[in-house]
Design a protein around this motif. Structure first.
Motif, PDB file in Angstrom:
ATOM      1  N   TYR A  11       0.765  -1.265   0.188  1.00  0.00           N
ATOM      2  CA  TYR A  11      -0.060  -0.023  -0.170  1.00  0.00           C
ATOM      3  C   TYR A  11       0.925   1.196   0.362  1.00  0.00           C
ATOM      4  O   TYR A  11       0.860   2.259  -0.634  1.00  0.00           O
ATOM      5  N   LEU A  12       1.759   1.171   0.863  1.00  0.00           N
ATOM      6  CA  LEU A  12       2.195   2.475   0.962  1.00  0.00           C
ATOM      7  C   LEU A  12       3.767   2.798  -0.769  1.00  0.00           C
ATOM      8  O   LEU A  12       3.530   4.276  -0.824  1.00  0.00           O
ATOM      9  N   TRP A  13       4.538   1.150  -1.028  1.00  0.00           N
ATOM     10  CA  TRP A  13       4.465   1.836  -2.489  1.00  0.00           C
ATOM     11  C   TRP A  13       3.628   2.259  -3.218  1.00  0.00           C
ATOM     12  O   TRP A  13       3.815   3.391  -4.103  1.00  0.00           O
ATOM     13  N   GLU A  14       1.663   2.420  -3.447  1.00  0.00           N
ATOM     14  CA  GLU A  14       0.794   2.298  -4.108  1.00  0.00           C
ATOM     15  C   GLU A  14       0.389   3.581  -3.551  1.00  0.00           C
ATOM     16  O   GLU A  14       0.573   4.614  -4.808  1.00  0.00           O
ATOM     17  N   TYR A  15       1.088   4.391  -2.723  1.00  0.00           N
ATOM     18  CA  TYR A  15       0.877   5.260  -2.608  1.00  0.00           C
ATOM     19  C   TYR A  15       1.648   6.208  -2.898  1.00  0.00           C
ATOM     20  O   TYR A  15       1.456   7.304  -3.557  1.00  0.00           O
ATOM     21  N   ASP A  16       2.548   5.544  -2.623  1.00  0.00           N
ATOM     22  CA  ASP A  16       4.200   6.517  -2.970  1.00  0.00           C
ATOM     23  C   ASP A  16       3.896   7.275  -4.774  1.00  0.00           C
ATOM     24  O   ASP A  16       3.908   8.027  -5.250  1.00  0.00           O
ATOM     25  N   TYR A  17       3.467   6.462  -5.276  1.00  0.00           N
ATOM     26  CA  TYR A  17       3.172   5.832  -7.323  1.00  0.00           C
ATOM     27  C   TYR A  17       2.541   6.721  -7.287  1.00  0.00           C
ATOM     28  O   TYR A  17       2.139   8.068  -8.679  1.00  0.00           O
ATOM     29  N   GLY A  18       1.440   6.489  -6.482  1.00  0.00           N
ATOM     30  CA  GLY A  18       0.619   7.666  -7.157  1.00  0.00           C
ATOM     31  C   GLY A  18       0.212   8.799  -6.583  1.00  0.00           C
ATOM     32  O   GLY A  18      -1.029   9.772  -7.532  1.00  0.00           O
ATOM     33  N   HIS A  19       0.724   8.869  -5.387  1.00  0.00           N
ATOM     34  CA  HIS A  19       0.694  10.683  -5.463  1.00  0.00           C
ATOM     35  C   HIS A  19       1.686  11.727  -5.249  1.00  0.00           C
ATOM     36  O   HIS A  19       2.337  12.805  -5.375  1.00  0.00           O
ATOM     37  N   ASN A  20       3.093  10.820  -5.570  1.00  0.00           N
ATOM     38  CA  ASN A  20       4.515  11.429  -5.235  1.00  0.00           C
ATOM     39  C   ASN A  20       4.504  11.784  -7.002  1.00  0.00           C
ATOM     40  O   ASN A  20       5.624  11.210  -6.976  1.00  0.00           O
ATOM     41  N   LEU A  21       4.436  12.752  -7.401  1.00  0.00           N
ATOM     42  CA  LEU A  21       4.575  13.326  -9.059  1.00  0.00           C
ATOM     43  C   LEU A  21       5.263  14.259  -8.705  1.00  0.00           C
ATOM     44  O   LEU A  21       5.433  15.256  -8.278  1.00  0.00           O
ATOM     45  N   ASP A  22       5.541  13.980 -10.078  1.00  0.00           N
ATOM     46  CA  ASP A  22       6.719  15.170 -10.487  1.00  0.00           C
ATOM     47  C   ASP A  22       5.821  16.194 -11.548  1.00  0.00           C
ATOM     48  O   ASP A  22       5.147  16.912 -12.142  1.00  0.00           O
ATOM     49  N   PRO A  23       5.747  17.699 -10.353  1.00  0.00           N
ATOM     50  CA  PRO A  23       5.579  18.679 -10.713  1.00  0.00           C
ATOM     51  C   PRO A  23       5.303  19.875 -11.934  1.00  0.00           C
ATOM     52  O   PRO A  23       5.016  20.500 -12.110  1.00  0.00           O
ATOM     53  N   HIS A  24       6.907  18.957 -12.844  1.00  0.00           N
ATOM     54  CA  HIS A  24       7.003  19.321 -14.014  1.00  0.00           C
ATOM     55  C   HIS A  24       5.921  18.382 -14.900  1.00  0.00           C
ATOM     56  O   HIS A  24       6.389  18.102 -16.340  1.00  0.00           O
ATOM     57  N   ALA A  25       5.379  17.867 -14.520  1.00  0.00           N
ATOM     58  CA  ALA A  25       4.480  17.114 -15.397  1.00  0.00           C
ATOM     59  C   ALA A  25       3.387  17.460 -16.905  1.00  0.00           C
ATOM     60  O   ALA A  25       3.180  18.632 -16.409  1.00  0.00           O
ATOM     61  N   PRO A  26       4.081  16.808 -18.094  1.00  0.00           N
ATOM     62  CA  PRO A  26       3.395  17.435 -18.969  1.00  0.00           C
ATOM     63  C   PRO A  26       1.778  17.419 -18.883  1.00  0.00           C
ATOM     64  O   PRO A  26       1.232  18.602 -19.656  1.00  0.00           O
ATOM     65  N   ILE A  27       1.375  16.370 -18.318  1.00  0.00           N
ATOM     66  CA  ILE A  27      -0.227  16.226 -18.139  1.00  0.00           C
ATOM     67  C   ILE A  27      -0.465  16.346 -17.036  1.00  0.00           C
ATOM     68  O   ILE A  27      -0.185  15.687 -15.624  1.00  0.00           O
ATOM     69  N   LYS A  28      -1.356  17.871 -15.778  1.00  0.00           N
ATOM     70  CA  LYS A  28      -1.359  17.443 -14.640  1.00  0.00           C
ATOM     71  C   LYS A  28      -2.827  17.457 -14.585  1.00  0.00           C
ATOM     72  O   LYS A  28      -4.082  17.855 -15.281  1.00  0.00           O
TER      73      LYS A  28
END
Lengths: 151, 659
Positions: free
Chosen positions: A84-101
């Protein structure tokens, strides 16, 4: 994507790469098996549990069966929490420069079951390994119960 | 209730009347709509619902386009054009550095040809879906297309030939594909008066061996008089081991052939016993001749084609090889020669006649045994006509060209002059049905129709003249194919559909024999291209004198590197682009401003190379041409071109690492 105890695979050789390509558009970190230590030490835990199980069967002490069953459940709980922690990290810890926000959006996949994420339907299901693990838990409690009756 | 019925029946009448009215309106000058108007279920027969697949693949030769068009049947939808003998800028075929070698010949790089006859590989006389072969008529060549990738895998040049028309026509286990010359040429090629035709010119029938892995090489050539060898088909079942070639111009004329080559009442079908030929080759009864031809093959791991020059060919001469070739007299300049599924009957389509002459293989063998020869031409015994004819289909139409077969013992022959397909019974020679074509049909195709096991559900007529069948598009029109349902007693026209180039012959096969083997992409780890970049870590630029090698990668949605500096006017820039994607249908394109060739279209896991020779100082964009992703439009980069001799260091990068 198929998550094994020791590796991340897929229905095709390119599955992980394809998942990472799509994820990067929304700023999710690439899933890199080398950076997930659990894939290295989880197999040893399971091997250890198997060996322990065999030893306990030979020792044949009923309270130890109960303890082993509880240990299995606790470890399973910890494993799922870790997942769950890994999933949470992947799902929430997003690159602020992502092309699609998508403001406020989370891309965390479901722990188990089905969830719609933007235009994707994410389905998360346990596979063979989990069923064997479950069988081991049941077996230890059954052993405990029957050895109790005998005594 | 009664009134409802009345209303319904009145309604139906109205529909019928409107239908008739529309039919009348559409009929202007031709009654060709009738077949369509009369059968209400026709549309559903060719309708393949969205997302569903056709039942058959149809491979249509491109004729003067030099390519193969892949259509689905019964819908007629165009699925792909496979570039074979002609360059194709859209796919970079013949323009990128990797595929140029496929078009090499002893005459140099030949970027166009005229492809007439696709032929599927066979096992036990049945189409097996491994490869499709096709002839190049103009600069004699023969190509093999791999049906796991639908790409040209090999092209071999045919020496001592003047036009590879009677080709490829496989034997029943694809032991050989054949290549008979349409035009007689001096043998060997030399400077002689054209008027010395009969004396100096010869015709060759070439047998090309096909190995298990598909590799082709010339096994032997049979040297014959300079007739025009028009078409061919190999025997099957009982006639396995023989290949039959039609001839015209047995008059051996070299001018005004339309008159001078139409004088003999009968020309020949040449029956070649290739098993006998193998014995003569094994016993050394051949002449080895110096010549030159090229074999080009595509290496799927290296993702590039290679050429090799061959210099020798084995020649078999009938005078020295008794029993190798026999001539079967056949009336009126026969065009197609077609062998029925049992292998017993050999149909000679006498194109200037109204009859079809059908030879019997059994009678032919008996005639050979009894020595029933009426003549001998250039060491080849000519069998007595009456001794080999198995039957004649009388007054079926005018100008028979080609015959295909179904699985119920029927044959279907195209008649060019009378624009029709005629169905007749093999054995009784009785005409069963006729269907008009629009217009002037050439070849016809039934899936498996020239194999041992035809699938007699559909027939495609490949028409030579289109005229008014579609919305007009100026003087030049698409060629038209027509689909007929042949599952019943009567042929039923289902629809027209346009094709690319000028289809001659076509082949059809059940989708199930091809579909399971089709590749979706090339595994990157198997890429052995010498200029590959296996990941962005490998992306770089290297200079060797005037040659600049860019090891570039593509992945959604960027190039690496996408900024390049230090390149100068006068450099040869090789963009070696590796597509790192590993998913189906994610090609990336690459194009750069001012390129004098074409674009690259790189499939996942593949490496392709575009040579770019910058002529002007400046900074030039390059970009992805295949809409790959939501950020496809951002998939772009720049290359800076400095003056020759400028002191700008070679530099490259992507994002943070950009120079």
């Amino acid at each position: 994507m198929l998550i094994y105890l020791n590796k991340i695979g897929g229905t095709e050789p390119g599955t992980l790469q394809n998942v990472n390509i799509l994820n990067h558009y929304v700023g999710m970190k690439p899933i890199e098996p080398d950076s997930i230590p659990e894939l290295t030490y989880f197999p040893f835990i399971v091997i250890g549990l198997s060996v322990l199980g065999v030893i306990l069967a030979l020792v044949n002490k009923r309270n130890l069966f109960l303890a082993f069953g509880i240990l299995l459940i606790v470890l399973a709980g910890l494993g799922v929490y870790d997942f769950y922690l890994w999933e949470y990290d992947y799902g929430h810890n997003l690159d602020p420069h992502a092309p699609i926000k998508f403001p406020g959006a989370s891309f965390q996949p479901p722990l188990i079951g089905k969830k719609d994420i933007i235009n994707f339907t994410a389905i998360s299901l346990p596979a063979t390994g989990i069923y064997f693990y479950g069988a081991a838990i049941v077996a230890s409690f059954v052993s405990w119960w029957f050895s109790k009756k005998k005594a | 209730m009664k009134s409802t019925l009345n209303f319904l029946s009145r309604g139906l009448w109205a529909v019928v009347l409107v239908g008739l009215f529309l039919g009348a309106c559409n009929n202007q000058g031709s009654n060709n709509q009738k077949a369509g108007m009369l059968s209400s279920d026709v549309a559903s027969q060719v309708y393949v619902p969205p997302g569903q697949h056709d039942e058959f693949y149809a491979f249509m030769s491109g004729g003067f386009s030099g390519q193969i068009g892949v259509h689905g049947l019964p819908s007629g939808r165009l699925l792909r054009i496979i570039p074979v003998f002609s360059v194709d800028a859209e796919k970079g075929y013949g323009f990128n550095e990797e595929t140029k070698a496929l078009l090499n010949t002893s005459h140099g790089f030949v970027p166009w040809d005229d492809s007439h006859h696709p032929e599927l590989s066979q096992t036990n006389g049945e189409t097996d879906g491994r490869w499709i072969f096709i002839n190049g008529n103009n600069t004699p060549r023969l190509a093999r297309i791999d049906l796991t990738t639908f790409e040209t895998a090999e092209i071999i040049e045919i020496p001592n030939s003047g036009g590879n028309h009677s080709s490829p026509f496989t034997t029943e286990n694809t032991e050989y594909v054949v290549a008979g010359t349409r035009f007689g040429v001096p043998f060997p090629q030399q400077d002689v008066p054209i008027s010395s035709y009969a004396e100096n010119f010869k015709g060759t029938l070439t047998f090309v061996k096909v190995e298990e892995n598909g590799a082709m090489d010339i096994a032997f050539q049979v040297l014959l008089p300079a007739f025009d060898y028009d078409l061919a088909h190999s025997g099957k079942g009982k006639s396995h081991g023989w290949t039959f070639f039609t001839t015209y111009n047995t008059e051996e004329q070299s001018t005004l052939l339309e008159v001078k080559a139409s004088q003999n009442d009968k020309d020949y079908i040449a029956a070649v016993n290739w098993k006998k030929a193998e014995e003569y080759i094994a016993s050394g009864n051949f002449e080895e001749m110096e010549t030159q031809y090229m074999r080009n093959y595509y290496d799927e791991k290296k993702h590039m084609a290679f050429s090799e020059t061959k210099t020798k060919v084995k020649i078999l001469t009938p005078e020295n090889c008794p029993g190798l070739v026999y001539f079967l007299p056949t009336p009126k300049s026969p065009h197609g020669v077609d062998v029925d599924p049992t292998g017993e009957y050999i149909v000679g389509n006498g194109k200037l006649s109204s009859d079809l002459t059908v030879h019997s293989f059994t009678k032919m063998m008996t005639a050979i045994e009894n020595g029933s020869f009426e003549d001998e031409v250039a060491g080849v015994p000519v069998l007595k006509f009456d001794e080999v004819v198995g039957g004649v289909v009388k007054d079926a139409g005018l100008g028979p060209l080609h015959t295909e077969f179904d699985d119920k013992g029927n044959a279907y022959t195209s008649f060019f002059i009378t624009s029709e397909v005629v169905k007749w019974k093999v054995g009784t020679w009785e005409v069963l049905d006729k269907a008009s074509t629009f217009y002037s049909v050439g070849h016809i195709m039934i899936p498996g129709g020239d194999s041992k096991s035809p699938e007699g559900k559909y027939l495609v007529a490949l028409n030579k003249i289109t005229k008014d069948r579609y919305l007009p598009t100026g003087p030049e029109l698409c060629h038209s194919a027509q689909l007929y349902d042949i599952s019943g007693d009567k042929m039923k026209l289902l629809m027209d559909f346009p094709t690319q180039g000028e289809p001659h012959y076509a082949q059809g096969i059940s989708a199930g024999r091809v579909k399971p083997n089709v590749k979706k992409f090339y595994p990157l780890e198997e890429n052995e291209h010498p200029f590959r970049a296996m990941g962005e870590k490998d992306a770089r630029v290297e200079r060797e004198g005037n040659n600049v090698h860019v090891y570039m990668t593509t992945i959604r949605s960027h190039f690496a590197p996408d900024n390049i500096e230090g390149v100068k006017v006068g450099d040869n820039v090789y963009f070696h682009v590796t597509n790192l994607e590993q998913d189906w249908d994610v090609p990336h394109g690459f194009s750069v401003m001012g390129a004098n060739n074409a674009e690259l279209l790189i499939m996942p896991g593949q490496t392709e190379t575009l040579l770019w020779k910058p002529t002007k100082v400046g900074v030039y964009p390059f970009y992805c041409t295949d809409f790959c992703s939501a950020l496809h439009q951002e998939m772009q980069g720049y290359i800076r071109i400095s003056p020759a001799g400028a002191n700008v260091d070679l530099a490259w990068g992507l994002g943070e690492s950009a120079p």
